[in-house]
Structure formats: C-alpha cells, structure tokens
Write a protein that holds these residues in place. Structure first.
Motif, PDB file in Angstrom:
ATOM      1  N   ASN A  39     -38.813 -13.279  25.498  1.00 35.45           N
ATOM      2  CA  ASN A  39     -37.395 -13.604  25.312  1.00 35.45           C
ATOM      3  C   ASN A  39     -36.950 -13.302  23.888  1.00 35.45           C
ATOM      4  N   ALA A  40     -37.786 -13.658  22.918  1.00 37.66           N
ATOM      5  CA  ALA A  40     -37.444 -13.390  21.522  1.00 37.66           C
ATOM      6  C   ALA A  40     -37.248 -11.899  21.300  1.00 37.66           C
ATOM      7  N   PHE A  41     -38.121 -11.101  21.886  1.00 40.14           N
ATOM      8  CA  PHE A  41     -38.011  -9.646  21.758  1.00 40.14           C
ATOM      9  C   PHE A  41     -36.692  -9.160  22.372  1.00 40.14           C
ATOM     10  N   LEU A  42     -36.382  -9.661  23.575  1.00 41.11           N
ATOM     11  CA  LEU A  42     -35.147  -9.250  24.247  1.00 41.11           C
ATOM     12  C   LEU A  42     -33.912  -9.702  23.482  1.00 41.11           C
ATOM     13  N   PHE A  43     -33.929 -10.933  22.985  1.00 44.78           N
ATOM     14  CA  PHE A  43     -32.792 -11.442  22.211  1.00 44.78           C
ATOM     15  C   PHE A  43     -32.603 -10.609  20.944  1.00 44.78           C
ATOM     16  N   ASN A  44     -33.694 -10.173  20.361  1.00 38.77           N
ATOM     17  CA  ASN A  44     -33.605  -9.331  19.180  1.00 38.77           C
ATOM     18  C   ASN A  44     -32.914  -8.013  19.515  1.00 38.77           C
ATOM     19  N   ALA A  51     -30.671 -17.315  19.481  1.00 39.66           N
ATOM     20  CA  ALA A  51     -31.547 -17.421  20.654  1.00 39.66           C
ATOM     21  C   ALA A  51     -32.927 -16.864  20.335  1.00 39.66           C
ATOM     22  N   GLU A  52     -32.954 -15.782  19.582  1.00 45.49           N
ATOM     23  CA  GLU A  52     -34.239 -15.193  19.187  1.00 45.49           C
ATOM     24  C   GLU A  52     -35.040 -16.183  18.348  1.00 45.49           C
TER      25      GLU A  52
END
Length: 106
Positions: A39-44, A51-52
């Motif tokens: 999720n962190a990767f996608l939010f980035n 969110a990240e």
C-alpha cells in the motif's frame, strides 16, 4: 548431503521452521506487514503522502513486532547455525578443490 540433513543444527532449524510456518499469528502479521508495504508503494505512486506515511508506519510497527517474537528470534539463531555449518562445508570443499588444482599445476 544425508549427513548434513541429520546434523543437529539442520534438524533444529527445520523444526523451528515448521513451527514458525504453522503459527497463525505470525502468518497474519507477515501478511499485514506485506500488505501495508505494498500500500505504501502504491500510495507513493499516486502521490498520497499521508496515506503512504501511515502505511509505512503500520508496516514498520508490524515488522518490529514480528522480529521481537521469541519464535522469530529462535528461528534466526537456528538459521544462523545452519548457515554457519553450510558455509563451513562449502569452504572446506572449496579449499580441497583449490588444493587439488594447485597440486595438478605443480
């Protein structure tokens, strides 16, 4: 190879590996940690900074929790013992092969 599989450090590693893989709490925490890392990767990628950061924070907390569990610490120790044994065996074989090669060159 059969002798190595019967070595105490290898047997202990295999035993703790089975236990850790069978531990539902461990598996759930690892899943949640990986999910938050993804999720962190996608939010980035979509520039969702808050969110990240939140996903990274949760993933980090889960990772620290996982790593502090006694079964994980035991797993690491047994993994290191098994790794040390395999490195010793590999080094011994390498030394023997090099010695034979040098002898053949003389």
């Amino acid at each position: 190879v059969n002798t190595l599989q019967k070595h105490q450090s290898i047997l202990e590693f295999k035993d703790i590996e089975k236990k850790i893989k069978a531990n539902p709490l461990y598996r759930q925490q690892v899943y949640q940690m990986k999910k938050n890392q993804q999720n962190a990767f996608l939010f980035n990628k979509v520039e969702k900074d808050r969110a990240e950061k939140m996903a990274i924070s949760v993933a980090t907390e889960l990772k620290e929790n996982i790593e502090s569990q006694p079964i994980v610490e035991d797993y690491r120790n047994k993994l290191q013992n098994a790794s040390d044994l395999l490195q010793y065996v590999t080094k011994t074989i390498e030394d023997k092969v090099n010695e034979e090669f040098i002898d053949e060159q003389s």
